[in-house]
Each structure stands twice: as C-alpha cells, then as structure tokens.
Design a protein around this motif. Structure first.
Motif, PDB file in Angstrom:
ATOM      1  N   GLU A  27       6.460 -15.644 -48.248  1.00  0.00           N
ATOM      2  CA  GLU A  27       7.218 -16.815 -47.798  1.00  0.00           C
ATOM      3  C   GLU A  27       6.689 -18.081 -48.464  1.00  0.00           C
ATOM      4  O   GLU A  27       7.475 -18.916 -48.935  1.00  0.00           O
ATOM      5  CB  GLU A  27       7.130 -16.918 -46.265  1.00  0.00           C
ATOM      6  N   VAL A  32      10.673 -15.047 -50.150  1.00  0.00           N
ATOM      7  CA  VAL A  32      11.531 -14.772 -48.991  1.00  0.00           C
ATOM      8  C   VAL A  32      12.801 -15.618 -49.063  1.00  0.00           C
ATOM      9  O   VAL A  32      13.906 -15.124 -48.832  1.00  0.00           O
ATOM     10  CB  VAL A  32      10.766 -15.022 -47.671  1.00  0.00           C
ATOM     11  N   GLU A  33      12.653 -16.874 -49.390  1.00  0.00           N
ATOM     12  CA  GLU A  33      13.811 -17.771 -49.504  1.00  0.00           C
ATOM     13  C   GLU A  33      14.771 -17.283 -50.583  1.00  0.00           C
ATOM     14  O   GLU A  33      15.996 -17.307 -50.407  1.00  0.00           O
ATOM     15  CB  GLU A  33      13.340 -19.189 -49.829  1.00  0.00           C
ATOM     16  N   PRO A  37      17.142 -14.168 -47.695  1.00  0.00           N
ATOM     17  CA  PRO A  37      17.560 -15.368 -46.954  1.00  0.00           C
ATOM     18  C   PRO A  37      17.739 -15.119 -45.459  1.00  0.00           C
ATOM     19  O   PRO A  37      17.598 -16.046 -44.660  1.00  0.00           O
ATOM     20  CB  PRO A  37      18.882 -15.763 -47.620  1.00  0.00           C
ATOM     21  N   ALA A  40      14.431 -15.885 -44.217  1.00  0.00           N
ATOM     22  CA  ALA A  40      14.086 -17.292 -44.438  1.00  0.00           C
ATOM     23  C   ALA A  40      14.723 -18.200 -43.401  1.00  0.00           C
ATOM     24  O   ALA A  40      14.154 -19.245 -43.039  1.00  0.00           O
ATOM     25  CB  ALA A  40      14.517 -17.716 -45.843  1.00  0.00           C
ATOM     26  N   THR A  43      12.561 -19.403 -40.528  1.00  0.00           N
ATOM     27  CA  THR A  43      11.548 -20.456 -40.717  1.00  0.00           C
ATOM     28  C   THR A  43      12.071 -21.824 -40.311  1.00  0.00           C
ATOM     29  O   THR A  43      11.293 -22.753 -40.111  1.00  0.00           O
ATOM     30  CB  THR A  43      11.082 -20.521 -42.184  1.00  0.00           C
ATOM     31  N   TRP A  58      10.020 -17.595 -37.358  1.00  0.00           N
ATOM     32  CA  TRP A  58       9.329 -16.805 -38.382  1.00  0.00           C
ATOM     33  C   TRP A  58       7.860 -16.593 -38.011  1.00  0.00           C
ATOM     34  O   TRP A  58       7.336 -15.477 -38.098  1.00  0.00           O
ATOM     35  CB  TRP A  58       9.440 -17.508 -39.730  1.00  0.00           C
TER      36      TRP A  58
END
Length: 204
Positions: A27, A32-33, A37, A40, A43, A58
């Motif tokens: 992350e 992860v982004e 997604p 993500a 988060t 998250w």
C-alpha cells in the motif's frame, strides 16, 4: 502486472506469518492503489475511534490479520475483504455502514474473479464476508435466519473471522464465546432425534 502474478503475490503474502506487513508495504509503495483499487478504497474510509482504535478501514483490516490463529487461505481472504463493502455503504449514526456485508460479498466476488481465483473459493469467501456480522447477532435473530448459516461447513471459519474482528477493536471477546455456545447448542440439537417433535410442540 499480469493477473497470474497478482494472484500468486496475494496468495504468497496471505500464506506468510505476518501478512499485514506485506500488505502495508504494497500500500505504501502504491501497488494497492494501482492494481487492487477495491482494497485501496478502504484506506479512504475512517472508522469511529470508540469502536475501532486502528484508524481507517484498511488499517482495521490489517489489524484483524494479526489475530489470525490459522493460516487458512479462505479465512485469510475473508479477513482481507470482510469490510470491502464499507466504502460503498450508506447510513448514519451507529448504522453508518448499513448493508456493508452484502456489498462486501459482491466486491469480494468481483475482486477474486478478476484475479482468476477458482469460483468455488470465491464463493466461500463471499459467504464469509456476507455473514461476518451474524455471529454477533445469533442470540437476537430468529432460527429461520441463523440455522441455514450455522448448517454451513464454513461456520467455524465464520466464528474465527468474528473473533479476529473483535480482537482488533475495543470490544472484548465475550460476544465470540457467546456465539460459540449457541453454535455448540445448535450442533447438539442436530443430533437429537426428537428435535422435530419439540419444534412442532413449540410452534403449536
């Protein structure tokens, strides 16, 4: 990265003793982004500190993985995805994430399908995500709601998910032990040949 690489990477991380560390590293690195997604999104959703000291959804998810006692892959995936529906949930007050279990089951199915995990595995994980709130309510819900879920061979894993979820919050584990007692009573009743007669008498 190719689908097979993503799938194998996630499987390797969840098979490790401390998967939360590997996931946190991915992350922070932006992986992860870029690649996951669905994860993500968690988060960006804060938690109420009165119930979850970890911070956002998250961070809570990573905390639940710390309390995993068995390196069961289906359970590990369910812990990772159990709150994946919160970003899309609507509500207010204490019911801020109303319906997130059902939403999370759909997110889990899409995510695991996109990574080409077997359908049977994705179905098991979706079941655990969908019903992960039920153990807390076993004492309040009617039997016609709870018994079909307790009849599933996945129910012991559902209890383990519930325990890890509780352990990462300010709530003690008494709810977990209460759910275990109800489940044990259910299993005992299933072995009672006179159970149907008793139920009919109660209904009358």
């Amino acid at each position: 990265p190719p689908t097979a690489y993503q799938r194998d990477l996630l499987a390797a991380i969840l098979a490790a003793r401390h998967p939360e560390k590997g996931l946190a590293l991915l992350e922070r690195a932006g992986f992860v982004e870029a690649a996951w997604p669905e994860l993500a999104e968690m988060t960006r959703i804060p938690h109420v500190k009165d119930y979850h000291p970890e911070g956002n959804v998250w961070e809570h998810t990573l905390a639940t993985l710390k309390y995993r006692k068995r390196m069961d892959f289906v359970l590990s995936l369910a812990l990772l995805l159990h709150d994946a529906g919160k970003p899309g949930a609507e509500g207010s007050g204490e019911r801020r994430f109303d319906g997130h279990s059902e939403l999370g089951a759909r997110v889990a199915s899409r995510f695991l399908g996109r990574l080409a995990f077997p359908d049977a595995l994705a179905s098991d994980v979706a079941f655990l995500v969908r019903y992960h709130m039920m153990p807390a309510a076993l004492g309040q819900l009617p039997p016609f709601r709870t018994e079909p879920v307790m009849a599933s061979p996945l129910f012991p894993q559902l209890l383990e998910l519930y325990r890890a979820d509780l352990s990462s919050s300010y709530v003690d584990e008494e709810g977990y032990y209460a759910a275990c007692r109800i489940y044990q009573r259910y299993l005992k009743d299933q072995g009672n040949p006179y159970l149907d007669i008793v139920k009919k008498k109660r209904a009358a």
